[in-house]
Design a protein around this motif. Structure first.
Motif, PDB file in Angstrom:
ATOM      1  N   ALA A  79       0.830  -1.204   0.000  1.00 60.36           N
ATOM      2  CA  ALA A  79       0.000   0.000   0.000  1.00 60.36           C
ATOM      3  C   ALA A  79       0.865   1.255   0.000  1.00 60.36           C
ATOM      4  CB  ALA A  79      -0.921  -0.018   1.218  1.00 60.36           C
ATOM      5  N   ARG A  80       1.961   1.248   0.748  1.00 56.67           N
ATOM      6  CA  ARG A  80       2.860   2.394   0.751  1.00 56.67           C
ATOM      7  C   ARG A  80       3.496   2.606  -0.612  1.00 56.67           C
ATOM      8  NH1 ARG A  80       5.884   1.130   6.527  1.00 56.67           N
ATOM      9  NH2 ARG A  80       4.249   2.032   7.895  1.00 56.67           N
ATOM     10  N   THR A  81       3.853   1.512  -1.268  1.00 55.06           N
ATOM     11  CA  THR A  81       4.452   1.614  -2.594  1.00 55.06           C
ATOM     12  C   THR A  81       3.496   2.259  -3.585  1.00 55.06           C
ATOM     13  OG1 THR A  81       5.773  -0.368  -2.154  1.00 55.06           O
ATOM     14  CG2 THR A  81       5.524   0.300  -4.453  1.00 55.06           C
ATOM     15  N   LEU A  82       2.199   2.002  -3.409  1.00 53.30           N
ATOM     16  CA  LEU A  82       1.194   2.579  -4.300  1.00 53.30           C
ATOM     17  C   LEU A  82       0.806   4.001  -3.910  1.00 53.30           C
ATOM     18  CD1 LEU A  82      -1.105  -0.553  -4.712  1.00 53.30           C
ATOM     19  CD2 LEU A  82       0.518   0.373  -6.373  1.00 53.30           C
ATOM     20  N   GLY A  83       1.462   4.542  -2.876  1.00 57.30           N
ATOM     21  CA  GLY A  83       1.222   5.929  -2.510  1.00 57.30           C
ATOM     22  C   GLY A  83       0.158   6.159  -1.463  1.00 57.30           C
ATOM     23  N   ALA A  84      -0.284   5.139  -0.750  1.00 56.09           N
ATOM     24  CA  ALA A  84      -1.330   5.294   0.257  1.00 56.09           C
ATOM     25  C   ALA A  84      -0.761   5.983   1.494  1.00 56.09           C
ATOM     26  CB  ALA A  84      -1.905   3.940   0.632  1.00 56.09           C
ATOM     27  N   ASP A  85      -1.578   6.864   2.103  1.00 56.34           N
ATOM     28  CA  ASP A  85      -1.133   7.526   3.330  1.00 56.34           C
ATOM     29  C   ASP A  85      -1.442   6.633   4.532  1.00 56.34           C
ATOM     30  OD1 ASP A  85      -3.869   7.709   3.696  1.00 56.34           O
ATOM     31  OD2 ASP A  85      -3.973   9.829   3.191  1.00 56.34           O
ATOM     32  N   ARG A  86      -1.058   7.106   5.735  1.00 57.92           N
ATOM     33  CA  ARG A  86      -1.216   6.296   6.926  1.00 57.92           C
ATOM     34  C   ARG A  86      -2.681   6.008   7.253  1.00 57.92           C
ATOM     35  NH1 ARG A  86       3.203   8.369  11.449  1.00 57.92           N
ATOM     36  NH2 ARG A  86       5.081   7.743  10.268  1.00 57.92           N
ATOM     37  N   PHE A  87      -3.531   7.025   7.105  1.00 63.22           N
ATOM     38  CA  PHE A  87      -4.946   6.829   7.421  1.00 63.22           C
ATOM     39  C   PHE A  87      -5.572   5.796   6.497  1.00 63.22           C
ATOM     40  CE2 PHE A  87      -9.459   7.923   6.903  1.00 63.22           C
ATOM     41  CZ  PHE A  87      -9.872   7.862   8.225  1.00 63.22           C
ATOM     42  N   TYR A  88      -5.237   5.879   5.213  1.00 61.57           N
ATOM     43  CA  TYR A  88      -5.771   4.907   4.257  1.00 61.57           C
ATOM     44  C   TYR A  88      -5.274   3.501   4.584  1.00 61.57           C
ATOM     45  CZ  TYR A  88      -7.052   2.724  -0.164  1.00 61.57           C
ATOM     46  OH  TYR A  88      -7.589   1.896  -1.120  1.00 61.57           O
ATOM     47  N   ILE A  89      -3.989   3.389   4.910  1.00 61.68           N
ATOM     48  CA  ILE A  89      -3.436   2.070   5.224  1.00 61.68           C
ATOM     49  C   ILE A  89      -4.113   1.491   6.469  1.00 61.68           C
ATOM     50  CG2 ILE A  89      -1.355   0.880   6.016  1.00 61.68           C
ATOM     51  CD1 ILE A  89       0.266   2.763   4.255  1.00 61.68           C
TER      52      ILE A  89
END
Length: 295
Positions: A194-204
């Motif tokens: 998810a981080r690699t795809l650009g997701a922020d902490r709240f989204y993760i």
């Protein structure tokens, strides 16, 4: 050999309608057997559970009937059933005690559920917090709830608050422990992807961690519900004037043994019903996981 030839000749000479009837009967029998096997495979847990209950009741009746167990101490199932029907009938004493116990048990469970989920998610998500308070939590988790009764009485008195607090404490720990482990146990590969795809902490947290943790949180919730109603009986002994726990104790003191067991049965029915409701909610919320892991 000659006999076989004559039989074959007779079969070949049989009318077409008779052979069709035999074929139809065989197909119907096969279809019925397949339907029974399918039905049993689908409801095997319920059917075998009903058989298990029947065997248990039979052994209970047999033990009291043959005096293997003294009927003065363990009432026969038919006597308990009569006491249950009488107690739950309009104007029955047991019927009036179920409501207060349900109110205390469900309120305490919901409080423990909320606290267990919130604290468990925080501790499971924040590594520093987990390491910081782990010794404190381990200490309180190791304490017997019976040893804490005087503390609850000092802080909350002998009213409803102390009883709800005891039930909440009992429900909190299995929910908290399972939630913490479920959040910490989410696979890092999912978070890293998810981080690699650009997701922020709240989204993760909301779209990756929580959905992945929910299937492992629910067993703790169901265990917490069981602990809540187990602690409820002991909590009602602390100055309560109504409730199933008081009904059980007063029946025992008056030597009304069938009524005592009727109260115990009611507590068991309440616990089983709540467990079934939570199991249905678990299937509803985690059905996607069953679809992935059942292949």
């Amino acid at each position: 050999m000659a006999t076989d030839l004559r039989l074959d000749a007779r079969n070949s000479a049989a009318p077409e309608s008779v052979r069709d009837d035999h074929v139809t009967a065989d197909k119907s029998s096969l279809t019925a057997r397949r339907s029974f096997v399918t039905l049993f495979a689908r409801y095997d847990r319920q059917l075998l559970g009903a058989v298990g209950i029947g065997v248990f009741l039979f052994l209970w009746w047999l033990g009291t009937e043959t005096s293997v167990v003294n009927p003065k101490f363990l009432s026969p199932p038919q006597d308990v059933y009569d006491a249950l029907v009488t107690g739950l009938s309009p104007g029955g004493e047991l019927r009036d005690q179920v409501g207060p116990s349900l109110r205390r048990g469900l309120t305490g469970f919901l409080v423990g559920l909320g606290l267990g989920l919130v604290v468990g998610i925080l501790v499971g998500s924040i590594r520093l917090l987990d390491k910081l308070i782990e010794p404190v939590l381990l200490f309180f988790r190791s304490l017997s709830i019976l040893a804490l009764f005087p503390v609850f009485l000092l802080f909350f008195g002998i009213g409803e608050q102390s009883k709800i607090a005891i039930v909440s404490w009992a429900a909190f720990w299995p929910i908290f422990v399972n939630t913490t482990n479920a959040v910490k146990g989410v696979e890092r590969i999912l978070i890293n992807a998810a981080r690699t795809l650009g997701a922020d902490r709240f989204y993760i947290f909301t779209r990756v961690i929580l959905p992945a943790a929910v299937p492992n949180i629910f067993p703790g919730i169901r265990l917490g519900a069981s602990y809540a109603f187990t602690a409820l009986v002991a909590a009602e002994y602390l100055g309560a004037t109504e409730g199933v726990g008081i009904y059980i104790r007063s029946s025992q003191e008056a030597y009304q043994i069938p009524s005592m067991y009727a109260g115990i049965v009611i507590l068991g029915v309440i616990g089983v019903t709540l467990n079934l409701v939570l199991a249905a909610a678990e299937r509803r919320l985690t059905g996607w996981q069953l679809g992935l892991t059942s292949r």
